[in-house]
Design an enzyme around this catalytic site. Sequence first.
Site, PDB file in Angstrom:
ATOM      1  N   CYS A 138       0.463 -14.793 -18.223  1.00  0.00           N
ATOM      2  CA  CYS A 138      -0.732 -14.096 -18.834  1.00  0.00           C
ATOM      3  C   CYS A 138      -1.494 -13.225 -17.912  1.00  0.00           C
ATOM      4  CB  CYS A 138      -1.947 -14.925 -18.782  1.00  0.00           C
ATOM      5  SG  CYS A 138      -1.574 -17.121 -18.681  1.00  0.00           S
TER       6      CYS A 138
ATOM      7  N   GLY B  25       1.625 -11.855 -22.687  1.00  0.00           N
ATOM      8  CA  GLY B  25       1.263 -12.624 -23.341  1.00  0.00           C
ATOM      9  C   GLY B  25       1.057 -12.607 -24.694  1.00  0.00           C
TER      10      GLY B  25
ATOM     11  N   ASN C 249      -4.432 -16.208 -14.727  1.00  0.00           N
ATOM     12  CA  ASN C 249      -3.109 -16.367 -14.709  1.00  0.00           C
ATOM     13  C   ASN C 249      -2.386 -17.092 -13.529  1.00  0.00           C
ATOM     14  OD1 ASN C 249      -0.380 -14.956 -14.717  1.00  0.00           O
ATOM     15  ND2 ASN C 249      -0.947 -13.259 -13.737  1.00  0.00           N
ATOM     16  N   GLY C 250      -2.019 -17.897 -14.053  1.00  0.00           N
ATOM     17  CA  GLY C 250      -0.653 -18.549 -12.927  1.00  0.00           C
ATOM     18  C   GLY C 250      -0.828 -19.474 -13.423  1.00  0.00           C
TER      19      GLY C 250
ATOM     20  N   TYR D 181      11.324  -8.418 -13.666  1.00  0.00           N
ATOM     21  CA  TYR D 181      11.039  -7.961 -14.990  1.00  0.00           C
ATOM     22  C   TYR D 181       9.877  -8.284 -15.442  1.00  0.00           C
ATOM     23  CZ  TYR D 181      10.959  -9.763 -19.788  1.00  0.00           C
ATOM     24  OH  TYR D 181      10.033 -10.281 -21.372  1.00  0.00           O
TER      25      TYR D 181
HETATM   26  P1  AMP Z   1      18.735 -15.436 -21.931  1.00  0.00           P
HETATM   27  O1  AMP Z   1      18.815 -15.068 -22.792  1.00  0.00           O
HETATM   28  O2  AMP Z   1      18.453 -16.749 -21.919  1.00  0.00           O
HETATM   29  O3  AMP Z   1      19.252 -15.457 -20.550  1.00  0.00           O
HETATM   30  O4  AMP Z   1      17.356 -15.144 -20.955  1.00  0.00           O
HETATM   31  C1  AMP Z   1      17.873 -13.530 -20.237  1.00  0.00           C
HETATM   32  C2  AMP Z   1      16.873 -12.570 -21.131  1.00  0.00           C
HETATM   33  O5  AMP Z   1      15.326 -12.918 -21.445  1.00  0.00           O
HETATM   34  C3  AMP Z   1      16.507 -10.747 -19.959  1.00  0.00           C
HETATM   35  O6  AMP Z   1      17.131 -10.362 -20.924  1.00  0.00           O
HETATM   36  C4  AMP Z   1      15.200 -10.734 -19.667  1.00  0.00           C
HETATM   37  O7  AMP Z   1      15.057  -9.654 -19.612  1.00  0.00           O
HETATM   38  C5  AMP Z   1      14.811 -12.160 -20.523  1.00  0.00           C
HETATM   39  N1  AMP Z   1      14.161 -12.889 -19.699  1.00  0.00           N
HETATM   40  C6  AMP Z   1      14.343 -13.179 -18.290  1.00  0.00           C
HETATM   41  N2  AMP Z   1      13.255 -13.989 -17.676  1.00  0.00           N
HETATM   42  C7  AMP Z   1      12.292 -14.748 -18.925  1.00  0.00           C
HETATM   43  C8  AMP Z   1      10.877 -14.758 -18.921  1.00  0.00           C
HETATM   44  N3  AMP Z   1      10.630 -15.226 -17.706  1.00  0.00           N
HETATM   45  N4  AMP Z   1       9.842 -14.580 -19.775  1.00  0.00           N
HETATM   46  C9  AMP Z   1      10.182 -14.052 -21.343  1.00  0.00           C
HETATM   47  N5  AMP Z   1      11.426 -13.136 -20.486  1.00  0.00           N
HETATM   48  C10 AMP Z   1      12.617 -13.095 -19.776  1.00  0.00           C
END
Ligand code: AMP
Length: 474
Positions: free
Chosen positions: A27, A55, A133-134, A275
């Site tokens: 969030c 979010g 948030n959290g 990220y």
């Molecule tokens: P995946 O396709 O499941 O391996 O997810 C990896 C991709 O999702 C990468 O491009 C990351 O930038 C993105 N990503 C990783 N963690 C998150 C997160 N918590 N929420 C949204 N996107 C994420």
Amino acid sequence: MQRTPTSASVWKEPSEELLQHEIHEECGVFGIYTGPGCFAAQDIFNGLMALQHRGQESAGISVSDTEGSRGNICTRKGMGLVSEVFGPAELAGLRGNIGVGHVRYSTTGASVPENAQPIAMNYMKGSLALVHNGNIINAEAVKQEQLLRGQAHYTTSDSEVLAYEIISERVKTHAVEEAVFHVLKKMRGGYACIVMSPRKLIGVRDPLGIKPLVLGEREGAYILASESAAVQAVGGRLIRDVRPGEIVVITADGIRTDTRMCGLQQAHCVFEYIYFARSDSVIDGIEVHDARFRAGQALGKSAPAEADIVAGVPDSGLIAAEGFSRETGIPFVLAFHKNSYIGRSFIKPTEEERKLAVWRKLSVLKSAVAGKRVVLIDDSIVRGTTMRQIIAMLREAGAREVHVRISSPPFLHPCFYGTDVPSSRQLIAAEHNSEEICRDIGADSLSYLKVEDFKGMVGDLPLCRACFDGIYPV
Ligand code: AMP
């Protein structure tokens, strides 16, 4: 499994309570205290727009007029993006010079309007609104206590448990910030909250500083926000981070601070740097952009590759790709077009839907990659869907070799403090070793950032890196 705790007094493996805690929420929170007669809702809208990446499921705003005699808090919230929930008419209805706002994203399953924030409540001594948030990991136990006290509430979230606890404590205390202190002293987890009474804003950050919260100012106004980018978006200036465990009280008389909950131990979420946060934000004194660039440089040092170009997966891998390129001298090339109007692929419920979403979102710039040996950088591999898909697209476009470099270590453990990391069963690195993953995603080679390289990324900042090393600070 053998672990090497970095600080024996705090770090520990997940408790039963943690393991049963399944909520994933990410969030963004924003609050502003402006002068009498000012229109806070517009600033909150602008602040939330700058936090939209935190979010996209729901958005909400609460405001109050500090000069008003009745002490009413007015709230509007709904499902969707900030710009979908708030048009000019909705904003115009929110009259007041102080207020809070929230953007929320939860994984599928809990995507219901009742979970949208702010949580606004009326009680004996007045009214309050809360944005959070959290995750509060002992919320269930606190809820049971509430039930035992006969204060039964059909609460759906830890944020609501928190709000109920504050109003029940408020009856016993002389000021709302005292109630906030007593309640948060017994809450455990990672959180950044802003509580608003009709004439006060109270910002509080968990004692380890897992979640970010900053304090900013603009002429005649004070701002609290998850990220400094939101302070800038309303024409403000970053004053400083709220200290881990600090309670900041903003009233017409200015700022007061309560450091009774502040301790020596800190554990800032490393995933904000990897990220989650916006790259133009500064969190706990470190520019997110620079941390990502340095992660790329560290990767270039520890895992170079024989290649013609370096490409980053938009947007999350671009900065690290530049760092990798700087370190290795291999030219950085834009290899993808990204359709910015498509939402996140990560939260789609099925593998098939996630695959389709990647196709819709990204396409390869053929002339950039055809016949080339490509180093491909992304910030993380979670389930492996994105990488598998993108490598197939690169090969179809004629890439000769694809060497994958990931600017975080392998994701091995779930997060219990409010970041959406799926259960270990879905984490590809928890089930397979690096060679197997390399084969599975169709890469020619695969290397990750090392946990030790976090030091190069953020210096001596103490981190929560439980999703990588399984050592949980709370
Ligand atoms: P995946 O396709 O499941 O391996 O997810 C990896 C991709 O999702 C990468 O491009 C990351 O930038 C993105 N990503 C990783 N963690 C998150 C997160 N918590 N929420 C949204 N996107 C994420």
